[in-house]
Write a protein that holds these residues in place. Structure first.
Motif, mmCIF file in Angstrom:
data_model
loop_
_atom_site.group_PDB
_atom_site.id
_atom_site.type_symbol
_atom_site.label_atom_id
_atom_site.label_comp_id
_atom_site.label_asym_id
_atom_site.label_seq_id
_atom_site.Cartn_x
_atom_site.Cartn_y
_atom_site.Cartn_z
ATOM 1 N N LEU A 218 6.041 -9.785 2.865
ATOM 2 C CA LEU A 218 6.067 -9.995 4.303
ATOM 3 C C LEU A 218 7.307 -9.328 4.881
ATOM 4 O O LEU A 218 8.425 -9.552 4.397
ATOM 5 N N ASP B 119 2.405 -6.140 3.024
ATOM 6 C CA ASP B 119 1.059 -6.702 3.170
ATOM 7 C C ASP B 119 0.867 -7.247 4.580
ATOM 8 O O ASP B 119 -0.204 -7.110 5.169
ATOM 9 N N PHE B 120 1.898 -7.887 5.104
ATOM 10 C CA PHE B 120 1.903 -8.388 6.473
ATOM 11 C C PHE B 120 3.212 -7.983 7.133
ATOM 12 O O PHE B 120 4.262 -7.952 6.480
ATOM 13 N N ALA C 65 -1.468 -2.814 5.991
ATOM 14 C CA ALA C 65 -0.823 -4.063 6.398
ATOM 15 C C ALA C 65 -1.481 -4.646 7.648
ATOM 16 O O ALA C 65 -1.989 -3.916 8.504
ATOM 17 N N TRP C 66 -1.460 -5.964 7.739
ATOM 18 C CA TRP C 66 -1.839 -6.662 8.956
ATOM 19 C C TRP C 66 -0.578 -6.940 9.761
ATOM 20 O O TRP C 66 0.443 -7.367 9.194
ATOM 21 N N ARG D 107 -6.038 -4.223 13.310
ATOM 22 C CA ARG D 107 -5.094 -4.743 12.318
ATOM 23 C C ARG D 107 -3.828 -5.290 12.958
ATOM 24 O O ARG D 107 -2.942 -5.772 12.243
ATOM 25 N N MET E 248 -2.087 -15.782 9.162
ATOM 26 C CA MET E 248 -1.884 -15.046 7.920
ATOM 27 C C MET E 248 -2.693 -15.660 6.782
ATOM 28 O O MET E 248 -3.326 -14.940 6.000
ATOM 29 N N ARG F 179 -5.403 -13.697 4.639
ATOM 30 C CA ARG F 179 -5.033 -13.505 3.231
ATOM 31 C C ARG F 179 -5.975 -14.225 2.282
ATOM 32 O O ARG F 179 -6.404 -13.677 1.258
#
Length: 409
Positions: A3, A64-65, A125-126, A148, A300, A304
């Motif tokens: 993150l 990833d985020f 990535a979000w 996204r 999230m 996820r």
């Protein structure tokens, strides 16, 4: 799971870190101010390991985020926004009216650059956008990131929670729609019930039991037939809201924390206790343990873990509100899972609300254009700025005071 928190030197980052679950194994804080990064990192104790960097590309690698919570110009910029607006006799609030336009003019170009870098460095990535003005910034970032990037706000969540409590509901469904900081709760249902909102609006004692009921009053709420987001206070009670100096207050308060003169927890409690107290009489009915960090974590986790849930979010309109085009970012209930967020059907906005939404969305898009002509139109056409001459003077004053707006001189 990695993150990245952009604006990682921000004062409220410890709240986000505290809310993280065990599946977040790596946290990267990014900020342009190394001293602020150090101050915030020193506050973080338990939880996942944290690294900090002023290098954006380094931060984004492997993300990833990405939580975006930047403040271009800092609190000093917010204080200038308020000061200039007040000198012109207009509202200075950071996301509404002249103050919001000035903040957006500073922030939109930076958000655009960041979105480009995310698309290049972390295309999978979000992005969860906290950055205000949230609707405007999410729409700017979506040009590069599409679906996204999802904008969040705790204000509609708090409103719905308070209404559910007032109605003593366990599993309600909310009919809420608008833009960020410009939305209305139009209906509440549970099970096979009809709309329960009219009964609440008719009950003065129940309305007195929660923030928005006290803020707007029973007579006005019954006239509207809906419950507005608390930020509609600035539109419905503009005269009473003039003189807001929240930015100057927070600037002085947080300087003490970053200088090491007072600890983070003491500063946080003082900040929350004074939320909106500068703007109106009465206190927030409950601090609810924070807010936006829990919305971010719920979003999230849904993406996820592919756990389907419903959240009020800032997402592309599609066909949800017929007065806006498909790409317009709106704030509505959404179904969320591993594929992202999809807006759910809502009732059409009444004319008075639809008119405000259309006007403010037009202003947001003018701000995003990034030219002097568009900026002048944005100030002049906003419902809370009352003349072209005032708009021109506001634009000139902000361009002089903010280095980031030199391109508008």
């Amino acid at each position: 799971m990695r993150l990245v928190i952009l604006g990682g030197g921000g004062f409220r980052v410890p709240l986000v870190h505290e809310a993280l679950d065990e599946r977040v194994t790596d946290v990267v804080l990014h900020d342009v101010d190394a001293d602020r990064l150090r101050a915030v990192r020193d506050v973080l104790r338990d939880g996942p390991p944290v690294t900090a960097t002023t290098d954006l590309d380094e931060a984004l690698t492997g993300a990833d985020f990405v939580f975006s919570a930047i403040r271009v110009g800092g609190l000093a910029g917010r204080a200038i926004d308020e000061e200039v607006a007040h000198a012109h006799g207009v509202l200075g609030q950071e996301t509404v009216g002249a103050g919001g336009i000035a903040y957006g003019l500073r922030t939109a170009p930076v958000a655009d650059r960041i979105a480009r870098r995310i698309a290049e460095r972390a295309p999978g990535a979000w992005v969860v956008n906290f950055t205000n003005p949230a609707g405007l910034v999410t729409e700017v970032m979506a040009k590069h990131l599409g679906g996204r990037v999802i904008g969040i706000c705790d204000s509609p969540v708090g409103l719905c929670r308070r209404v559910a409590r007032a109605l003593r509901l366990d599993d309600p469904v909310f009919d809420y729609a608008g833009l960020n900081h410009l939305g209305w709760l139009q209906g509440v249902r549970e099970g096979d019930s009809g709309n329960l909102l009219p009964a609440l609006l008719a009950d003065d004692a129940a309305l007195a039991g929660f923030e928005e009921g006290r803020l707007f009053g029973g007579e006005w709420l019954r006239a509207l037939g809906v419950v507005p987001n608390e930020y509609l206070h600035y539109y419905y009670s503009t005269r009473e809201a003039l003189g807001d100096d929240r930015g100057a207050f927070l600037l002085a308060q947080q300087r003490r924390f970053y200088a090491g003169e007072v600890d983070w927890e003491t500063t946080r409690l003082e900040r929350e206790a004074t939320y909106m107290a500068h703007d109106r009489e009465g206190e927030r009915d409950t601090l609810e343990g924070g807010g936006y960090e829990h919305v971010a974590m719920a979003l999230m986790r849904a993406i996820r873990d592919d756990e389907k849930t419903t959240l009020i979010l800032n997402v592309p309109n599609g066909r949800t509100l017929p007065t806006l085009d498909a790409e317009a970012i709106v704030e509505v209930p959404c179904e969320v899972d591993a594929h992202g967020a999809r807006p759910l059907p809502v009732s059409p906005l009444p004319d008075h609300a639809a008119g405000l939404v259309t006007s403010v969305k037009a202003v947001d898009r003018l701000v995003a254009e990034g030219t002097r002509a568009a900026a002048l139109k944005a100030f002049a056409l906003h419902p809370l700025v009352d003349s072209v001459a005032t708009a021109r003077s506001l634009l000139d004053a902000y361009a002089r005071r903010h280095p980031e707006l030199a391109y508008l001189r």
